[in-house]
Design a protein around this motif. Structure first.
Motif, PDB file in Angstrom:
ATOM      1  N   GLY A 199     -17.136  -2.651  20.188  1.00 23.53           N
ATOM      2  CA  GLY A 199     -17.286  -3.033  18.783  1.00 23.53           C
ATOM      3  C   GLY A 199     -15.952  -3.133  18.089  1.00 23.53           C
ATOM      4  O   GLY A 199     -15.849  -2.859  16.884  1.00 23.53           O
ATOM      5  N   ILE A 200     -14.910  -3.534  18.815  1.00 16.54           N
ATOM      6  CA  ILE A 200     -13.559  -3.562  18.262  1.00 16.54           C
ATOM      7  C   ILE A 200     -13.474  -4.622  17.173  1.00 16.54           C
ATOM      8  O   ILE A 200     -13.741  -5.800  17.412  1.00 16.54           O
ATOM      9  N   SER A 201     -13.102  -4.189  15.983  1.00 16.94           N
ATOM     10  CA  SER A 201     -12.911  -5.113  14.867  1.00 16.94           C
ATOM     11  C   SER A 201     -11.494  -5.051  14.309  1.00 16.94           C
ATOM     12  O   SER A 201     -11.103  -5.923  13.531  1.00 16.94           O
ATOM     13  N   LEU A 202     -10.737  -4.045  14.701  1.00 14.54           N
ATOM     14  CA  LEU A 202      -9.408  -3.856  14.138  1.00 14.54           C
ATOM     15  C   LEU A 202      -8.431  -3.441  15.222  1.00 14.54           C
ATOM     16  O   LEU A 202      -8.692  -2.504  15.990  1.00 14.54           O
ATOM     17  N   LEU A 203      -7.310  -4.153  15.282  1.00 14.75           N
ATOM     18  CA  LEU A 203      -6.203  -3.800  16.173  1.00 14.75           C
ATOM     19  C   LEU A 203      -5.031  -3.366  15.297  1.00 14.75           C
ATOM     20  O   LEU A 203      -4.378  -4.199  14.673  1.00 14.75           O
ATOM     21  N   LEU A 204      -4.773  -2.077  15.249  1.00 12.74           N
ATOM     22  CA  LEU A 204      -3.690  -1.568  14.419  1.00 12.74           C
ATOM     23  C   LEU A 204      -2.341  -1.847  15.066  1.00 12.74           C
ATOM     24  O   LEU A 204      -2.238  -2.184  16.248  1.00 12.74           O
ATOM     25  N   ASP A 205      -1.293  -1.706  14.280  1.00  9.51           N
ATOM     26  CA  ASP A 205       0.058  -1.933  14.776  1.00  9.51           C
ATOM     27  C   ASP A 205       0.369  -0.972  15.918  1.00  9.51           C
ATOM     28  O   ASP A 205      -0.025   0.194  15.896  1.00  9.51           O
ATOM     29  N   GLN A 206       1.071  -1.493  16.922  1.00  5.57           N
ATOM     30  CA  GLN A 206       1.486  -0.717  18.093  1.00  5.57           C
ATOM     31  C   GLN A 206       0.292  -0.193  18.882  1.00  5.57           C
ATOM     32  O   GLN A 206       0.355   0.857  19.514  1.00  5.57           O
ATOM     33  N   ALA A 207      -0.813  -0.936  18.839  1.00  5.82           N
ATOM     34  CA  ALA A 207      -1.999  -0.509  19.582  1.00  5.82           C
ATOM     35  C   ALA A 207      -1.750  -0.523  21.085  1.00  5.82           C
ATOM     36  O   ALA A 207      -2.331   0.282  21.827  1.00  5.82           O
ATOM     37  N   PHE A 208      -0.896  -1.433  21.553  1.00  3.96           N
ATOM     38  CA  PHE A 208      -0.613  -1.546  22.987  1.00  3.96           C
ATOM     39  C   PHE A 208       0.811  -1.111  23.303  1.00  3.96           C
ATOM     40  O   PHE A 208       1.419  -1.599  24.275  1.00  3.96           O
ATOM     41  N   GLU A 209       1.337  -0.225  22.524  1.00  8.22           N
ATOM     42  CA  GLU A 209       2.704   0.254  22.716  1.00  8.22           C
ATOM     43  C   GLU A 209       2.858   0.925  24.081  1.00  8.22           C
ATOM     44  O   GLU A 209       2.050   1.775  24.467  1.00  8.22           O
ATOM     45  N   LYS A 268       3.495  -6.319  20.440  1.00  4.37           N
ATOM     46  CA  LYS A 268       4.933  -6.360  20.658  1.00  4.37           C
ATOM     47  C   LYS A 268       5.358  -5.853  22.029  1.00  4.37           C
ATOM     48  O   LYS A 268       6.446  -6.165  22.485  1.00  4.37           O
ATOM     49  N   SER A 269       4.548  -5.066  22.692  1.00  8.59           N
ATOM     50  CA  SER A 269       4.973  -4.405  23.932  1.00  8.59           C
ATOM     51  C   SER A 269       4.306  -4.995  25.162  1.00  8.59           C
ATOM     52  O   SER A 269       4.008  -4.281  26.116  1.00  8.59           O
ATOM     53  N   LEU A 270       4.056  -6.304  25.159  1.00  5.38           N
ATOM     54  CA  LEU A 270       3.374  -6.927  26.293  1.00  5.38           C
ATOM     55  C   LEU A 270       4.195  -8.081  26.859  1.00  5.38           C
ATOM     56  O   LEU A 270       3.725  -9.218  26.927  1.00  5.38           O
ATOM     57  N   PRO A 271       5.393  -7.832  27.327  1.00  5.23           N
ATOM     58  CA  PRO A 271       6.228  -8.937  27.827  1.00  5.23           C
ATOM     59  C   PRO A 271       5.778  -9.475  29.170  1.00  5.23           C
ATOM     60  O   PRO A 271       6.149 -10.591  29.549  1.00  5.23           O
TER      61      PRO A 271
END
Length: 319
Positions: A96-106, A130-133
């Motif tokens: 039920g993901i509706s929001l991806l906060l900043d640095q969620a995939f840090e 930002k952290s998915l190069p």
């Protein structure tokens, strides 16, 4: 002495060997660290359909694949996947993901596959990715995305597959798809595209990169209008001749600014003209009133002077 010589080099060697054994033992313990209710075959962690509301915190840093599909995760908080630098595959579909906060995939520097399909995502923030190069596949299909920030796709220099199908996209700004690598495969079908002048930049990009678009025949216009369910790529270029092709966002801002300035200027001119007219009218009325009073006083003065002329009473008597 001989015994001391043979014993001396063995001391550092034994210490080094012990240190290596401790490292191997620690890594082996870490590899057996598995979240509750999940299964951990090999280097993968499978937490599918476990009614999870948050990302588990005790995931082994040696994990290379993590499945959190079919759960009840509503949002991804900052640093939700910290310490998982070796993670290469992350599945988050059917939540039920509706929001991806900043640095969620840090910290996911090695991540190559990310599946966020079948969720309730409405918008994307560049700070979340930002952290998915190393990412090569990003699946955002079957969400509710209505707009795409141009800064989101800048963070994927290695991207090869992008799924934006079955969302709420009606148009894309010019330049949104330009940062994508040349080898990327794109899905845009299942969106209610507005087949007006707004879609012209997207139509131009798709016409130039037909080989990179999958399910081309399923990219259709949305309601309302006569173009409903008409294939976007089948629209002829002459249909866009009346559109303002040379206008960009800066031009529109400039025109808007000029329009607002002219409106304010016209308001000031009208107010000044009206004020001047009212003032002039009041001055005219005041002048006329003063002239009337002066004339009246002059007539009264003449009548008084006539009554004071000598002999006038005798003349009146004779009459």
């Amino acid at each position: 002495m001989a015994e001391l010589r043979t014993l001396t080099p063995m001391v550092p060697w034994g210490t080094y060997t012990l240190f290596r054994l401790l490292i191997v033992f620690a890594l082996s313990l870490a590899s057996f660290c598995c979240p509750q209710l999940c299964s951990c075959p090999g280097g993968a962690v499978n937490c599918t359909s476990k009614n999870l509301r948050f990302v588990p915190e005790n995931i082994s840093p040696l994990t290379t694949a993590l499945s959190l599909a079919h759960n009840d995760i509503a949002s991804l908080r900052p640093n939700s996947f910290r310490r998982l630098e070796r993670l290469q595959s992350l599945e988050l579909q059917h939540n039920g993901i509706s929001l991806l906060l900043d640095q969620a995939f840090e910290g996911l520097w090695s991540l190559r596959y990310l599946d966020l399909s079948f969720n309730h995502i409405t918008s994307l923030r560049p700070e979340s990715f930002k952290s998915l190069p190393s990412l090569t596949t990003l699946n955002l299909g079957y969400n509710r995305i209505g707009s795409l920030d141009p800064g989101v796709l800048v963070w994927f220099p290695s991207l090869q597959e992008l799924f934006l199908n079955d969302n709420a996209l009606r148009t894309l700004e010019a330049g949104v798809l330009q940062p994508l690598p040349s080898a990327v495969s794109l899905r845009l079908d299942g969106n209610p595209w507005a087949c007006t002048c707004l879609i012209f930049p997207l139509w131009t990009w798709m016409a130039e990169h037909r080989d990179r678009i999958r399910e081309k025949d399923s990219i259709r216009c949305g309601p309302p209008g006569n173009w409903d369910q008409y294939p976007v790529l089948n629209i002829r270029e002459n249909r866009f001749h009346r559109c303002l092709e040379n206008f960009n966002s800066q031009d529109y801002l400039y025109i808007s600014f000029i329009g607002i300035a002219l409106s304010l200027f016209s308001i000031v001119v009208c107010f000044t003209t009206g004020l001047a007219a009212v003032t002039c009218q009041r001055l005219q009325l005041r002048y006329r009133k003063r002239a009337h009073i002066y004339k009246k006083n002059t007539c009264m003065y003449e009548n008084t002077f006539a009554l004071d002329v000598p002999g006038s009473h005798d003349t009146m008597k004779h009459r």
